[in-house]
Scaffold this motif. Structure first.
Motif, PDB file in Angstrom:
ATOM      1  N   LYS A  19       0.822  -1.217   0.000  1.00 19.35           N
ATOM      2  CA  LYS A  19       0.000   0.000   0.000  1.00 19.35           C
ATOM      3  C   LYS A  19       0.853   1.263   0.000  1.00 19.35           C
ATOM      4  O   LYS A  19       0.393   2.322   0.433  1.00 19.35           O
ATOM      5  N   LYS A  22      -0.254   5.003  -0.515  1.00 19.23           N
ATOM      6  CA  LYS A  22      -1.686   5.054  -0.262  1.00 19.23           C
ATOM      7  C   LYS A  22      -1.956   5.346   1.212  1.00 19.23           C
ATOM      8  O   LYS A  22      -1.106   5.131   2.071  1.00 19.23           O
ATOM      9  N   GLU A  23      -3.152   5.836   1.490  1.00 20.96           N
ATOM     10  CA  GLU A  23      -3.548   6.109   2.870  1.00 20.96           C
ATOM     11  C   GLU A  23      -3.897   4.803   3.577  1.00 20.96           C
ATOM     12  O   GLU A  23      -4.537   3.930   2.995  1.00 20.96           O
ATOM     13  N   GLU A  25      -5.646   3.214   7.100  1.00 17.79           N
ATOM     14  CA  GLU A  25      -6.435   3.452   8.302  1.00 17.79           C
ATOM     15  C   GLU A  25      -5.804   2.639   9.428  1.00 17.79           C
ATOM     16  O   GLU A  25      -6.113   1.462   9.620  1.00 17.79           O
TER      17      GLU A  25
END
Length: 257
Positions: A19, A22-23, A25
């Motif tokens: 990822k 990318k953000e 969580e």
């Protein structure tokens, strides 16, 4: 337990590598991490069964949260049960059945206790620490340097984890500022006088953890600032030897280890 934690963290980091850019969580990522660690250590080969239990526990905690301060009329539940109560009873039964099933499968009859509260609090703590590292790059660098000095390129080992003084200070300060629980519930067993206040028996109390952890009279005018160095000489010195000034996991005989 340490190998199980390392294996779970390595799995998470491999997932993160896919990822890049990318953000992420992180709160949800750490929720998965803590669930996996406790599932591995508590249930062994029954990892998927453990995941099922945590999912049910999560649903149960949501129901409890939205009904925590509801006024209960004595005997009313015998006449009529609201939907939340019916669902919570069904979840509790399913959880109990799953745990009993797992215990019976264990040959040594020594299934370790798992704690929903432990899963939830560690998850929140990890997320807050990561956020504070992002804000306070100097402390992130100090923690990284300490870990490298002690472990080098090796995986952490239990006998040296206690040497992580900087990380311990950071964890304590994070728990002080952003503890996972809002308060400490207790029941008064018998009438007692605290200062000028007389509390009768059988009343419920909620000791406001956040109020004490953010009290400038206990911690100084910089109480709202992230300053791990306040724990440089240990908890006792940081609290001026006031045991009730810092209780992220409770106090007394029901202290959560």
């Amino acid at each position: 337990m340490t190998p199980a934690i390392i294996a779970s963290v390595e799995t998470m980091l491999k997932r993160w590598k896919g990822k890049e850019g990318k953000e992420i969580e992180v709160y949800q990522e750490f929720r998965l991490l803590t669930s996996e660690v406790i599932s591995r250590t508590a249930f062994g080969s029954n990892y998927l069964e453990g995941e099922k239990i945590f999912a049910m526990l999560n649903k149960l905690s949501i129901i409890m949260g939205r009904n925590l301060f509801n006024t209960k009329i004595p005997l009313s539940s015998k006449l009529w049960k609201p939907a939340d109560l019916l669902e919570s009873e069904e979840l509790a039964k399913e959880i109990k059945d799953c745990v009993i099933k797992i215990v019976r499968k264990r040959e040594d009859k020594a299934c370790k206790t798992f704690y929903w509260t432990g899963h939830d609090t560690v998850n929140a703590l990890l997320a807050w620490v990561l956020l504070l590292f992002a804000i306070h790059g100097d402390w992130q660098e100090k923690a990284r340097r300490e870990v490298i000095d002690i472990f080098g390129n090796q995986n952490p080992h239990p006998e040296s984890i206690a040497k992580l003084k900087t990380m311990t200070m950071i964890i304590y300060e994070t728990l002080r500022l952003y503890g996972a629980t809002n308060g400490l519930p207790r029941k008064v067993a018998r009438e007692v006088q605290v200062g000028k206040l007389v509390m009768p028996a059988n009343i419920d109390l909620l000791i406001a953890r956040a109020a004490l952890h953010h009290d400038p009279q206990l911690w100084g005018d910089d109480v709202h600032l992230f300053k791990p160095e306040r724990f440089a000489e240990g908890i006792a010195k940081a609290t001026n030897y006031n045991a009730a000034a810092f209780f992220p996991f409770g106090l007394g005989p029901r202290f959560c280890v």
